[in-house]
Scaffold this motif. Structure first.
Motif, short mmCIF file in Angstrom:
data_model
loop_
_atom_site.label_atom_id
_atom_site.label_comp_id
_atom_site.label_asym_id
_atom_site.label_seq_id
_atom_site.Cartn_x
_atom_site.Cartn_y
_atom_site.Cartn_z
N GLY A 40 0.80 -1.23 0.00
CA GLY A 40 0.00 0.00 0.00
C GLY A 40 0.83 1.27 0.00
N LEU A 43 -1.07 4.37 -0.73
CA LEU A 43 -1.93 4.84 0.36
C LEU A 43 -1.12 5.60 1.41
CD1 LEU A 43 -4.27 1.75 0.83
CD2 LEU A 43 -4.69 3.83 -0.50
N ILE A 182 -4.10 2.09 7.12
CA ILE A 182 -3.66 1.58 5.82
C ILE A 182 -4.04 0.11 5.66
CG2 ILE A 182 -1.67 1.14 4.34
CD1 ILE A 182 -2.36 4.11 4.68
N LEU A 186 -6.38 -1.41 2.81
CA LEU A 186 -5.88 -2.47 1.93
C LEU A 186 -6.81 -3.68 1.93
CD1 LEU A 186 -2.04 -2.39 2.68
CD2 LEU A 186 -3.14 -1.88 0.49
#
Length: 251
Positions: A40, A43, A182, A186
């Motif tokens: 990620g 992100l 996160i 995800l």
């Protein structure tokens, strides 16, 4: 040697560290790095940019962050990396701290409830005194972390993690002000299919399974205060398997 800290790509002087040490105003992201890759990454960079715009009124270039992370890692392949952004004397500074890698606990965790809600909860900011304080109190009582609830017992998040439940039919995220972590994002992006609804402290023992999620991954919860929470191996393997399927992005 770890831990290792750099500010804007170099070992900091005492003067450069002072703004971060003395003024508790900034934002953070924490990532696990394996083989110089991160789950990620987009992100994490988007989180830093959005928080920087809100706190400091300017964007934060993702390329700059990646350069500083790569430089701080040097020849380290596996690590826990914390990126802290604060306003230094010359503008917004990026501090990267590299520590040994960490893995999610696989044994059921204990949470101690406390009435507290983080200020500005949608930002992963540096104002963590209460989280650290309540987390330490929880550990003294034999728990692993604090569980944050409001005065009506509505669950928001754990001290350093999101809370994920399974009601026997579907996964559930608590619908309350909390950091959109996160790992949470995800899992949603990978197809977890979680709903959002109000979760109360008294509800937790009735769920089929409860988990905490953060940069380390997904861990089961086995008790909250003095009450046992069911541990369902099949559900645990399902969510951890989904997390394991998420690809790693090269730095």
């Amino acid at each position: 040697m770890l831990p290792r800290t750099e500010i804007d790509g170099h070992a900091p002087s005492a003067a450069e560290v002072l703004p971060a040490a003395l003024v508790n105003y900034g934002h953070v992201t924490v990532m696990q790095v394996r083989d110089r890759a991160v789950r990620g990454l987009d992100l994490h960079l988007a989180r830093l940019d959005a928080a920087n715009r809100e706190l400091f009124g300017v964007g934060l270039d993702g390329g700059r962050v990646r350069d500083h992370v790569r430089h701080a890692l040097a020849d380290t392949a596996d690590a826990t990396v914390r990126v802290t952004v604060f306003r230094g004397d010359g503008g917004v500074s990026v501090m990267v701290t590299v520590r040994p890698p960490e893995e999610a606990a696989t044994t059921p965790q204990g949470l101690r409830s406390v009435v507290y809600r983080r200020p500005v909860p949608h930002i992963k900011h540096t104002g963590t005194f209460a989280q650290i304080h309540y987390g330490r109190l929880a550990e003294r009582e034999g728990f692993d972390d604090a569980l944050l609830v409001d005065h009506e017992g509505v669950v928001s998040e754990a001290g350093i993690a999101n809370v994920l439940c399974h009601d026997g039919d579907a996964f559930v995220w608590p619908d309350a002000p909390a950091l959109p972590g996160i790992t949470m994002r995800l899992l949603d992006r990978a197809g977890l299919g979680a709903r959002r609804r109000t979760v109360r402290l008294a509800d937790l023992p009735s769920f089929a399974a409860v988990f905490v999620t953060n940069s380390r991954g997904v861990s089961p919860v086995g008790r909250v205060d003095d009450r046992t929470v069911p541990h369902d191996t099949e559900i645990f393997e399902r969510v951890t398997g989904l997390y394991a399927s998420i690809p790693w992005d090269p730095l």
